[in-house]
Design an enzyme around this catalytic site. Structure first.
Site, mmCIF file in Angstrom:
data_model
loop_
_atom_site.group_PDB
_atom_site.id
_atom_site.type_symbol
_atom_site.label_atom_id
_atom_site.label_comp_id
_atom_site.label_asym_id
_atom_site.label_seq_id
_atom_site.Cartn_x
_atom_site.Cartn_y
_atom_site.Cartn_z
ATOM 1 N N THR A 138 0.817 -1.215 0.000
ATOM 2 C CA THR A 138 0.000 0.000 0.000
ATOM 3 C C THR A 138 0.856 1.272 0.000
ATOM 4 O O THR A 138 1.896 1.331 0.661
ATOM 5 C CB THR A 138 -0.920 -0.021 1.242
ATOM 6 O OG1 THR A 138 -1.620 -1.265 1.256
ATOM 7 C CG2 THR A 138 -1.916 1.119 1.215
ATOM 8 N N PHE A 168 0.785 2.295 6.041
ATOM 9 C CA PHE A 168 -0.028 1.258 6.721
ATOM 10 C C PHE A 168 0.703 -0.088 6.782
ATOM 11 O O PHE A 168 0.045 -1.132 6.715
ATOM 12 C CB PHE A 168 -1.377 1.038 6.012
ATOM 13 C CG PHE A 168 -2.204 2.256 5.784
ATOM 14 C CD1 PHE A 168 -2.235 3.293 6.696
ATOM 15 C CD2 PHE A 168 -3.003 2.359 4.651
ATOM 16 C CE1 PHE A 168 -3.033 4.420 6.480
ATOM 17 C CE2 PHE A 168 -3.802 3.475 4.417
ATOM 18 C CZ PHE A 168 -3.807 4.508 5.342
ATOM 19 N N PRO A 252 -4.940 -15.714 -1.120
ATOM 20 C CA PRO A 252 -5.948 -16.557 -0.459
ATOM 21 C C PRO A 252 -5.546 -16.968 0.962
ATOM 22 O O PRO A 252 -6.376 -16.971 1.873
ATOM 23 C CB PRO A 252 -6.062 -17.770 -1.384
ATOM 24 C CG PRO A 252 -5.759 -17.210 -2.733
ATOM 25 C CD PRO A 252 -4.674 -16.185 -2.496
ATOM 26 N N GLN A 253 -4.256 -17.266 1.162
ATOM 27 C CA GLN A 253 -3.836 -17.650 2.515
ATOM 28 C C GLN A 253 -3.967 -16.471 3.473
ATOM 29 O O GLN A 253 -4.402 -16.637 4.623
ATOM 30 C CB GLN A 253 -2.400 -18.169 2.492
ATOM 31 C CG GLN A 253 -1.935 -18.668 3.846
ATOM 32 C CD GLN A 253 -0.745 -19.586 3.747
ATOM 33 O OE1 GLN A 253 -0.819 -20.642 3.147
ATOM 34 N NE2 GLN A 253 0.366 -19.193 4.329
ATOM 35 N N GLU A 254 -3.627 -15.272 3.010
ATOM 36 C CA GLU A 254 -3.770 -14.075 3.847
ATOM 37 C C GLU A 254 -5.244 -13.875 4.220
ATOM 38 O O GLU A 254 -5.576 -13.525 5.354
ATOM 39 C CB GLU A 254 -3.236 -12.854 3.079
ATOM 40 C CG GLU A 254 -3.398 -11.558 3.849
ATOM 41 C CD GLU A 254 -2.664 -10.383 3.183
ATOM 42 O OE1 GLU A 254 -1.925 -10.582 2.215
ATOM 43 O OE2 GLU A 254 -2.864 -9.249 3.663
ATOM 44 N N ARG A 280 -25.236 -9.581 34.836
ATOM 45 C CA ARG A 280 -25.664 -8.181 34.938
ATOM 46 C C ARG A 280 -27.194 -8.111 35.056
ATOM 47 O O ARG A 280 -27.908 -8.715 34.249
ATOM 48 C CB ARG A 280 -25.220 -7.446 33.672
ATOM 49 C CG ARG A 280 -25.625 -5.990 33.620
ATOM 50 C CD ARG A 280 -24.754 -5.147 34.504
ATOM 51 N NE ARG A 280 -25.100 -3.735 34.421
ATOM 52 C CZ ARG A 280 -24.569 -2.803 35.193
ATOM 53 N NH1 ARG A 280 -23.656 -3.130 36.110
ATOM 54 N NH2 ARG A 280 -24.929 -1.542 35.066
HETATM 55 C C1 FAD Z 1 -4.010 -1.714 10.424
HETATM 56 C C2 FAD Z 1 -3.662 -1.861 8.978
HETATM 57 C C3 FAD Z 1 -2.653 -2.722 8.608
HETATM 58 C C4 FAD Z 1 -2.290 -2.832 7.270
HETATM 59 N N1 FAD Z 1 -1.225 -3.626 6.903
HETATM 60 C C5 FAD Z 1 -0.767 -3.574 5.637
HETATM 61 C C6 FAD Z 1 0.465 -4.236 5.284
HETATM 62 O O1 FAD Z 1 1.103 -4.884 6.105
HETATM 63 N N2 FAD Z 1 0.898 -4.117 4.009
HETATM 64 C C7 FAD Z 1 0.218 -3.397 3.062
HETATM 65 O O2 FAD Z 1 0.687 -3.332 1.947
HETATM 66 N N3 FAD Z 1 -0.932 -2.779 3.366
HETATM 67 C C8 FAD Z 1 -1.436 -2.837 4.622
HETATM 68 N N4 FAD Z 1 -2.597 -2.175 4.954
HETATM 69 C C9 FAD Z 1 -3.291 -1.424 3.924
HETATM 70 C C10 FAD Z 1 -4.603 -2.048 3.477
HETATM 71 O O3 FAD Z 1 -4.383 -3.249 2.802
HETATM 72 C C11 FAD Z 1 -5.341 -0.997 2.626
HETATM 73 O O4 FAD Z 1 -5.750 0.043 3.509
HETATM 74 C C12 FAD Z 1 -6.510 -1.555 1.862
HETATM 75 O O5 FAD Z 1 -6.070 -2.414 0.842
HETATM 76 C C13 FAD Z 1 -7.405 -0.477 1.264
HETATM 77 O O6 FAD Z 1 -6.642 0.422 0.532
HETATM 78 P P1 FAD Z 1 -6.789 2.017 0.780
HETATM 79 O O7 FAD Z 1 -6.651 2.252 2.220
HETATM 80 O O8 FAD Z 1 -5.885 2.717 -0.148
HETATM 81 O O9 FAD Z 1 -8.283 2.316 0.354
HETATM 82 P P2 FAD Z 1 -8.819 2.672 -1.114
HETATM 83 O O10 FAD Z 1 -8.287 1.694 -2.088
HETATM 84 O O11 FAD Z 1 -8.586 4.108 -1.347
HETATM 85 O O12 FAD Z 1 -10.375 2.416 -0.921
HETATM 86 C C14 FAD Z 1 -11.227 3.363 -0.279
HETATM 87 C C15 FAD Z 1 -12.642 2.808 -0.339
HETATM 88 O O13 FAD Z 1 -13.022 2.619 -1.693
HETATM 89 C C16 FAD Z 1 -13.443 1.287 -1.876
HETATM 90 N N5 FAD Z 1 -13.103 0.811 -3.218
HETATM 91 C C17 FAD Z 1 -11.885 0.788 -3.812
HETATM 92 N N6 FAD Z 1 -11.971 0.197 -5.006
HETATM 93 C C18 FAD Z 1 -13.268 -0.177 -5.174
HETATM 94 C C19 FAD Z 1 -14.004 -0.828 -6.188
HETATM 95 N N7 FAD Z 1 -13.398 -1.303 -7.290
HETATM 96 N N8 FAD Z 1 -15.330 -1.036 -6.008
HETATM 97 C C20 FAD Z 1 -15.944 -0.604 -4.893
HETATM 98 N N9 FAD Z 1 -15.310 0.012 -3.894
HETATM 99 C C21 FAD Z 1 -13.983 0.231 -4.033
HETATM 100 C C22 FAD Z 1 -12.733 0.493 -0.809
HETATM 101 O O14 FAD Z 1 -13.384 -0.747 -0.545
HETATM 102 C C23 FAD Z 1 -12.788 1.442 0.359
HETATM 103 O O15 FAD Z 1 -14.030 1.324 0.988
HETATM 104 C C24 FAD Z 1 -2.994 -2.097 6.282
HETATM 105 C C25 FAD Z 1 -4.036 -1.242 6.658
HETATM 106 C C26 FAD Z 1 -4.358 -1.101 7.989
HETATM 107 C C27 FAD Z 1 -5.450 -0.140 8.366
#
Ligand code: FAD
Length: 389
Positions: A138, A168, A252-254, A280
């Protein structure tokens, strides 16, 4: 209180997915958690991180990399052993240790795709907990749409020069080895992505803040920066420009990890809430005796019973190498959504105490929220399933 949760029995009856050896391992894991993790976890939540010493203890106790081949210091077992560790994390409500990310997500990439020399160099240290893994997909401007990654890795002689930033990233502060998802052919979209390992201490690689989150307080989640970071071509995982297909293969494993955690969290918090509502009283009777509350709990029991059967089915398929991308997405979607819904109901049944961090339900509720976002959001899971219709 702990009668059936995530053991050889579930609410649906005996669990057939585990062997007697798995259950013996569970006893060992449970003892480790009770001694080394549970008493300290609240402090680690305040610290925003678990100490590196815990990783060394976990390595020495055989809790890291159970699937890794014995020649690299693993136990050479199956994913069922990993699933047991995931269930203990959920059962104890101790979300800090990023063991599943390390053992079940990062290490498999290195074990399957690194050169022989790099495997020999890194994997034994990863099994001992000396070298902690992270994976950086990300970026500040990109999460769901992986092919839009902007970090680049330019080839210069025998090196890659990496530029970009990530955010993240779990285990981000503790990590000694980061798999960076970068574009090696920026014009080629998903066919121009590669996975390249960067070690702690490489010039130009810096960490940003340990991000303050609404849950998972003991997990270090960080920004990472790459400014002309030069690493040898030997740090490439697999083949250049094939990174996207490697990610798709391992996701898939993740997702199963997240589903298994959801199943155990629902069962654990249900049991806890039943006990709370029996103790309670309001209006002269235990609050479980109000039909509305009893029906809420009955619905929750029915749903979590059903989800456990499905999660075990997916686990069994995965142990046979047959879990599909679609089914893993289904398990992740249903598990995370159901967990969020049920834990919210459970918190409500705790009244004001549900909102107090001392009570497990509030912490579990906040921790669960991210299940609908990371590992591919619920919307992306629906996209994956939708494509198969
Ligand atoms: C605590 C935590 C730990 C994490 N650990 C890691 C890690 O170790 N490594 C790593 O690489 N990332 C990690 N992440 C990142 C995480 O995988 C991303 O936050 C996630 O993939 C979503 O990406 P984004 O935040 O950019 O949201 P965006 O992609 O900007 O999405 C925003 C919104 O739009 C929606 N959206 C996006 N595309 C579509 C679509 N095609 N159709 C409908 N809706 C859509 C999404 O579902 C979401 O609701 C972590 C995040 C958190 C909060």
């Amino acid at each position: 209180m702990d009668t059936h949760i995530a053991t050889g029995r579930s609410l649906a009856g005996p669990r057939t997915v585990y062997t007697a050896e798995h259950e013996m391992f569970r006893d060992q894991v449970r003892r480790f958690f009770e001694k080394h993790i549970v008493p300290h976890h609240r402090q680690w939540e305040r610290d925003g991180i678990v100490p590196r010493a815990l990783w060394l203890e976990a390595g020495a106790a055989g809790l890291l990399c159970p699937m890794l081949a014995e020649e690299y210091g693993g136990a050479g077992t199956d994913f069922g052993y990993s699933a047991i560790i995931i269930e203990e994390i959920a059962r104890t409500n101790c979300s800090g240790p990023g063991f599943p990310l390390h053992s079940d997500i990062v290490v498999p990439y290195v074990a399957d795709l690194a050169t022989q020399a790099r495997r020999a160099e890194w994997l034994p240290r990863m099994a001992r907990g000396e070298l902690i893994g992270a994976i950086a997909m990300t970026e500040p401007g990109m999460g769901s749409d992986l092919k839009a990654v902007r970090t680049t890795a330019r080839r210069e002689g025998g090196d890659y020069v990496i530029n970009g930033s990530k955010t993240f990233i779990s285990n981000g502060q503790n990590a000694g080895l980061v798999i960076v998802v970068a574009k090696t052919d920026p014009a080629a979209g998903r066919k121009g992505i590669s996975l390249i390992c960067v070690e702690d201490g490489t010039p130009g690689f810096t960490r940003g803040r340990n991000l303050e989150k609404i849950g998972l307080h003991a997990q270090d989640t960080s920004e990472l920066f790459f400014d002309d970071v030069r690493v040898p071509v030997a740090n490439l995982l697999g083949e250049e420009n094939r990174g996207f297909s490697y990610l798709i293969r391992n996701l898939p494993q993740e997702r199963l990890v997240i589903a298994i955690r959801a199943a155990t969290s629902m069962e654990t918090m249900l049991e806890l809430t039943v006990a709370y509502t029996k103790g309670r009283e309001a209006f002269g009777q235990p609050i479980i005796d109000f039909q509305h509350n009893r029906f809420k709990l009955a619905d929750a029991k029915a749903q979590s019973t059903m989800f456990r059967v499905f999660a075990d089915h997916c686990l069994a398929l995965h142990l046979r190498g047959e879990l599909t991308v679609e089914l893993a997405a289904t398990a992740k979607l249903l598990g995370a959504e159901m967990q969020n819904k049920l834990l919210d109901d459970f918190l409500q049944l705790h009244g004001g105490y549900g909102y107090i961090a001392e009570y497990a339900i509030g912490r579990a509720w906040a921790d669960a929220r991210v299940g609908r976002i990371y590992g591919g959001s619920s919307e992306i899971m629906r996209e994956i399933i939708g494509r198969t219709l």
